[in-house]
Design an enzyme around this catalytic site. Structure first.
Site, mmCIF file in Angstrom:
data_model
loop_
_atom_site.group_PDB
_atom_site.id
_atom_site.type_symbol
_atom_site.label_atom_id
_atom_site.label_comp_id
_atom_site.label_asym_id
_atom_site.label_seq_id
_atom_site.Cartn_x
_atom_site.Cartn_y
_atom_site.Cartn_z
ATOM 1 N N GLU A 114 -16.832 -11.742 73.853
ATOM 2 C CA GLU A 114 -16.287 -11.232 72.593
ATOM 3 C C GLU A 114 -14.897 -10.637 72.792
ATOM 4 O O GLU A 114 -13.993 -10.873 71.979
ATOM 5 C CB GLU A 114 -17.210 -10.149 72.000
ATOM 6 N N CYS B 167 -18.619 -4.290 72.970
ATOM 7 C CA CYS B 167 -18.136 -5.387 72.135
ATOM 8 C C CYS B 167 -18.302 -5.075 70.656
ATOM 9 O O CYS B 167 -17.437 -5.414 69.846
ATOM 10 C CB CYS B 167 -18.846 -6.678 72.517
ATOM 11 N N CYS C 121 -22.936 -6.169 73.012
ATOM 12 C CA CYS C 121 -23.273 -4.845 73.542
ATOM 13 C C CYS C 121 -22.472 -3.790 72.774
ATOM 14 O O CYS C 121 -21.675 -4.112 71.888
ATOM 15 C CB CYS C 121 -22.939 -4.782 75.031
#
Length: 161
Positions: free
Chosen positions: A60, A92, A89
């Site tokens: 990302e 990101c 996560c």
């Protein structure tokens, strides 16, 4: 998180899967990402943590940086959609919020580290005043299989990073 699938989402998730396959070929966790606006890919990336020896190089982050460089702007708030093979996560998700991306399409949820609704939800958090459209489950079995095969091979070879 909302479950939905349609032709357009599948088309761009297939491109994210191609990015994930590049990661796998480079012995990286196979996660891929593309950013799209008006039917055109403006950013793409895959995990590069091992190659660049730094944990911030998630798919990302790489694709957001790619889009910002191409567009000459950090704001991705007007009709951009981020497609990613695995749920982002917290790091990101924070980048998605900071870059103002309002649409995120996820292949497979990540209940342990996911921060878009499975574990925690940074993208739709009242405390942070965030609101992002999140769709999960697009080409889910393909995305899951890519990850499962990668980790099965790692366990077989007993080389888990």
């Amino acid at each position: 998180m909302e479950k939905e699938s349609n032709f357009e989402h599948e088309k761009f998730m297939k491109l994210a899967i191609k990015e994930a396959q590049k990661a796998r070929k480079n012995d990286e966790v196979p996660v891929g990402c593309v950013i799209v606006k008006d039917g055109k890919v403006v950013g793409r990336g895959y995990n590069k943590k091992e190659k660049l020896h730094c944990s911030v190089y998630h798919a990302e982050i790489v694709s957001i940086a790619s889009a910002c460089k191409k567009l000459g702007d950090w704001r991705l708030d007007n009709g951009y959609t981020l497609y990613v093979t695995m749920e982002p996560c917290a790091m990101c998700a924070g980048a998605i919020v900071n870059h103002r991306i309002k649409n995120v399409v996820i292949g497979v949820a990540e209940p342990n580290f996911g921060a878009c609704g499975s574990g925690v939800d940074l993208l739709n958090n009242q405390s942070l005043n965030t609101k992002t459209n999140v769709i999960v489950g697009v080409l889910e079995s393909d995305c899951r299989k890519l990850l499962q095969n990668f980790f099965a091979l790692k366990r077989k070879n007993k080389k888990l990073f």
